[in-house]
Enzyme design. Structure first.
Site, PDB file in Angstrom:
ATOM      1  N   ASP A 155     -24.535  26.548  20.579  1.00  0.00           N
ATOM      2  CA  ASP A 155     -24.509  25.095  20.810  1.00  0.00           C
ATOM      3  C   ASP A 155     -25.537  24.636  21.858  1.00  0.00           C
ATOM      4  O   ASP A 155     -26.050  23.509  21.768  1.00  0.00           O
ATOM      5  CB  ASP A 155     -23.109  24.658  21.252  1.00  0.00           C
ATOM      6  CG  ASP A 155     -22.133  24.571  20.087  1.00  0.00           C
ATOM      7  OD1 ASP A 155     -22.577  24.319  18.958  1.00  0.00           O
ATOM      8  OD2 ASP A 155     -20.931  24.755  20.322  1.00  0.00           O
ATOM      9  N   HIS A 157     -16.386  16.650  15.695  1.00  0.00           N
ATOM     10  CA  HIS A 157     -15.173  16.730  16.518  1.00  0.00           C
ATOM     11  C   HIS A 157     -14.198  15.645  16.059  1.00  0.00           C
ATOM     12  O   HIS A 157     -13.837  14.752  16.833  1.00  0.00           O
ATOM     13  CB  HIS A 157     -15.490  16.567  18.018  1.00  0.00           C
ATOM     14  CG  HIS A 157     -16.078  17.802  18.635  1.00  0.00           C
ATOM     15  ND1 HIS A 157     -16.797  17.785  19.821  1.00  0.00           N
ATOM     16  CD2 HIS A 157     -16.049  19.096  18.251  1.00  0.00           C
ATOM     17  CE1 HIS A 157     -17.192  19.003  20.114  1.00  0.00           C
ATOM     18  NE2 HIS A 157     -16.744  19.823  19.187  1.00  0.00           N
ATOM     19  N   TYR A 196     -26.378  14.738  22.759  1.00  0.00           N
ATOM     20  CA  TYR A 196     -25.593  15.966  22.636  1.00  0.00           C
ATOM     21  C   TYR A 196     -25.234  16.499  24.029  1.00  0.00           C
ATOM     22  O   TYR A 196     -24.084  16.864  24.305  1.00  0.00           O
ATOM     23  CB  TYR A 196     -26.425  16.986  21.862  1.00  0.00           C
ATOM     24  CG  TYR A 196     -25.711  18.240  21.438  1.00  0.00           C
ATOM     25  CD1 TYR A 196     -25.191  18.359  20.151  1.00  0.00           C
ATOM     26  CD2 TYR A 196     -25.584  19.322  22.297  1.00  0.00           C
ATOM     27  CE1 TYR A 196     -24.556  19.513  19.751  1.00  0.00           C
ATOM     28  CE2 TYR A 196     -24.959  20.472  21.899  1.00  0.00           C
ATOM     29  CZ  TYR A 196     -24.441  20.569  20.622  1.00  0.00           C
ATOM     30  OH  TYR A 196     -23.816  21.724  20.231  1.00  0.00           O
ATOM     31  N   HIS A 210     -19.758  32.017  18.619  1.00  0.00           N
ATOM     32  CA  HIS A 210     -18.822  30.957  19.042  1.00  0.00           C
ATOM     33  C   HIS A 210     -17.774  30.811  17.951  1.00  0.00           C
ATOM     34  O   HIS A 210     -18.095  30.835  16.767  1.00  0.00           O
ATOM     35  CB  HIS A 210     -19.650  29.674  19.213  1.00  0.00           C
ATOM     36  CG  HIS A 210     -18.906  28.450  19.615  1.00  0.00           C
ATOM     37  ND1 HIS A 210     -17.720  28.452  20.302  1.00  0.00           N
ATOM     38  CD2 HIS A 210     -19.227  27.132  19.434  1.00  0.00           C
ATOM     39  CE1 HIS A 210     -17.340  27.208  20.512  1.00  0.00           C
ATOM     40  NE2 HIS A 210     -18.230  26.384  19.996  1.00  0.00           N
ATOM     41  N   GLU A 261     -15.797  28.179  17.287  1.00  0.00           N
ATOM     42  CA  GLU A 261     -15.504  26.849  16.744  1.00  0.00           C
ATOM     43  C   GLU A 261     -15.865  26.820  15.255  1.00  0.00           C
ATOM     44  O   GLU A 261     -16.845  27.437  14.818  1.00  0.00           O
ATOM     45  CB  GLU A 261     -16.265  25.772  17.526  1.00  0.00           C
ATOM     46  CG  GLU A 261     -15.705  24.376  17.258  1.00  0.00           C
ATOM     47  CD  GLU A 261     -16.146  23.329  18.270  1.00  0.00           C
ATOM     48  OE1 GLU A 261     -17.045  23.591  19.090  1.00  0.00           O
ATOM     49  OE2 GLU A 261     -15.576  22.214  18.236  1.00  0.00           O
ATOM     50  N   ASP A 286     -17.227  24.988  13.147  1.00  0.00           N
ATOM     51  CA  ASP A 286     -18.516  24.593  12.558  1.00  0.00           C
ATOM     52  C   ASP A 286     -19.467  25.785  12.481  1.00  0.00           C
ATOM     53  O   ASP A 286     -20.485  25.724  11.790  1.00  0.00           O
ATOM     54  CB  ASP A 286     -19.170  23.426  13.318  1.00  0.00           C
ATOM     55  CG  ASP A 286     -19.230  23.623  14.810  1.00  0.00           C
ATOM     56  OD1 ASP A 286     -18.332  24.273  15.371  1.00  0.00           O
ATOM     57  OD2 ASP A 286     -20.194  23.132  15.431  1.00  0.00           O
ATOM     58  N   HIS A 327     -19.888  25.528  25.282  1.00  0.00           N
ATOM     59  CA  HIS A 327     -18.921  24.619  25.876  1.00  0.00           C
ATOM     60  C   HIS A 327     -17.477  25.059  25.675  1.00  0.00           C
ATOM     61  O   HIS A 327     -16.549  24.330  26.031  1.00  0.00           O
ATOM     62  CB  HIS A 327     -19.096  23.208  25.273  1.00  0.00           C
ATOM     63  CG  HIS A 327     -18.781  23.161  23.792  1.00  0.00           C
ATOM     64  ND1 HIS A 327     -17.892  22.250  23.273  1.00  0.00           N
ATOM     65  CD2 HIS A 327     -19.168  23.923  22.751  1.00  0.00           C
ATOM     66  CE1 HIS A 327     -17.791  22.428  21.966  1.00  0.00           C
ATOM     67  NE2 HIS A 327     -18.556  23.436  21.631  1.00  0.00           N
ATOM     68  N   HIS A 382     -27.313  23.976  16.005  1.00  0.00           N
ATOM     69  CA  HIS A 382     -27.409  22.638  15.408  1.00  0.00           C
ATOM     70  C   HIS A 382     -28.820  22.097  15.619  1.00  0.00           C
ATOM     71  O   HIS A 382     -29.368  22.221  16.723  1.00  0.00           O
ATOM     72  CB  HIS A 382     -26.447  21.651  16.078  1.00  0.00           C
ATOM     73  CG  HIS A 382     -25.009  21.996  15.968  1.00  0.00           C
ATOM     74  ND1 HIS A 382     -24.304  21.910  14.791  1.00  0.00           N
ATOM     75  CD2 HIS A 382     -24.109  22.408  16.904  1.00  0.00           C
ATOM     76  CE1 HIS A 382     -23.046  22.249  15.006  1.00  0.00           C
ATOM     77  NE2 HIS A 382     -22.900  22.572  16.270  1.00  0.00           N
TER      78      HIS A 382
HETATM   79 FE1  FEO Z   1     -18.913  24.256  19.710  1.00  0.00          FE
HETATM   80 FE2  FEO Z   1     -21.197  23.613  17.299  1.00  0.00          FE
HETATM   81  O1  FEO Z   1     -19.530  24.129  17.983  1.00  0.00           O
END
Ligand code: FEO
Length: 396
Positions: free
Chosen positions: A166, A23, A194, A79, A81, A83, A147, A227
């Site tokens: 996530d 982030h 996390y 998701h 995002e 990543d 999230h 992750h």
């Molecule tokens: Fe919300 Fe691992 O991205």
């Protein structure tokens, strides 16, 4: 290189041993991380998520070594995002017609980030399913605000794998992939960090979502997050932890966090820490200089605490900018059921303690009136109030 997870399911992600922040620079990473993507090869071939943008071309080249990209029937974007979606642009350049299954919010997120590219989106919502052959199917579960608004999990029947994205993840690199292969101490250190820094603001939603997932009565053999380690050994252990963590979690711990100009506020911090130990030897006390310690690590210890004491000297009728920024982050994380006290030195105007108390209240803490406000260097007369402050912090 692919790594088999179970039967026809493989990991095809990227382990990033060198990643130091996430982030932007807002989340510190000390033990590497990974972006986990998965390949399911039943009668239908399915790719679940991709990896972060900088590694997109390597991802596509590596995937090509494993399969003919044209064999991919479906892509699941749990998701948006970057990543997890970052390699989509490179992948879709190769297979532009392949359907992408995701939530309506994820379409917005992907088009917002990468532009309208005419991708073949198939919008799904909780309970929707996708047959993948061999008697197996994918079941989609929206994870709204866990999230991001677009977040989703995908459950695979037959092999009983929850691809949770996530949720249940950690920024933690584990070459062997599995929770039972990881250093257990580090695994939980990273999992709670996390949770604290990314998921705690949404804790009430997590409680509801865990209940909803439980009500679906899905047998879960593996939880495969996007992750860190994959939970194959007693996978429900992390679900049980999330239930505890989402419920105003606290341990018998107190954090003392401060910054200082000429060590006066440090002296008060150390005296408070000593007094906590004197009054309650079983209580764990952790002391941090906010300007020097890692903010995500401090927040993780705050998350585990029942109370905190926060100190800053007065500067320019206010508090140190390090502490002000830290308090803003503290507020964002929406901790519940924790007490707080304020302390600090001053030379003339002396507003810091009042400002700290206001900001701590604003961050949702139950602020005790007892405080230490010391003119110039703290004298024993100033420190005489420390036992009362600590009693108030530790009260049952
Ligand atoms: Fe919300 Fe691992 O991205």
């Amino acid at each position: 290189m692919r790594k088999q997870i179970k039967n026809n399911v493989s990991w095809v992600g990227y382990i990033d041993w060198e990643l130091e922040t996430f982030h932007g620079d807002d989340y510190s990473i000390f033990n590497g991380s990974s972006q986990n993507a998965y390949l399911v090869e039943e009668e239908k071939t399915v790719l679940i998520d991709t990896i972060w943008t900088p590694h997109r071309f390597d991802f596509v080249e590596n995937l090509k070594k494993e399969i003919d990209l044209n064999k991919i029937d479906y892509i699941i974007a749990n998701h948006g995002e970057c990543d997890h979606s970052g390699a989509l642009t490179a992948l879709m350049a190769e297979i532009p017609e392949t359907p992408i299954y995701c939530t309506a919010q994820c379409v917005k997120s992907l088009e917002g980030q990468y532009g309208k590219r005419g991708w073949n989106f198939n919008v799904v919502k909780t309970g929707d399913t996708l047959e993948i052959g061999n008697g197996k199917k994918l079941v989609f579960i929206e994870m709204k605000m866990l999230h991001w608004p677009d977040s989703m999990a995908t459950y695979m029947t037959g092999d009983n794998i929850l691809f949770s994205n996530d949720a249940f993840g950690q920024h933690f690199a584990v070459e062997e992939l599995y929770n039972d292969k990881a250093d257990q101490c580090l695994l939980y250190k990273e999992a709670v960090k996390y949770f604290t820094n990314i998921l705690n603001p949404f804790a009430p939603l997590i409680t509801k979502k865990l209940d909803e997932i439980a009500s679906l009565n899905l047998p879960i053999d593996i939880i495969a997050p996007s992750h860190g380690a994959i939970w194959r050994d007693r996978p429900m252990q992390i679900v049980e932890k999330y239930a505890q963590w989402a419920d105003a979690y606290q341990e018998n711990q107190v954090v003392v966090a401060y910054d200082t100009m000429w060590e006066g506020t440090t002296k008060i911090a150390h005296r408070i820490a000593e007094e906590i130990h004197r009054q309650s030897p079983d209580t764990v006390v952790k002391v941090f200089n906010i300007a020097k310690a890692d903010k995500n690590e401090i927040m993780t210890e705050v998350f585990k605490s029942k109370a905190i004491a926060v100190g800053s000297p007065t500067v320019s009728n206010s508090i140190l900018s390090s502490v002000a920024g830290w308090l803003e982050f503290l507020k964002q994380l929406k901790f519940k059921n924790k007490r707080a006290a304020a302390f600090g030195c001053y030379g003339w105007s002396g507003e810091s303690v009042k400002i700290l108390q206001e900001r701590l209240r604003d961050a949702g803490f139950d602020v005790v009136e007892e405080n230490i406000r010391s003119l110039w260097n703290p004298e024993e007369t100033d420190l005489a109030n420390v036992p009362a402050l600590v009693r108030a912090l530790l009260q049952k």
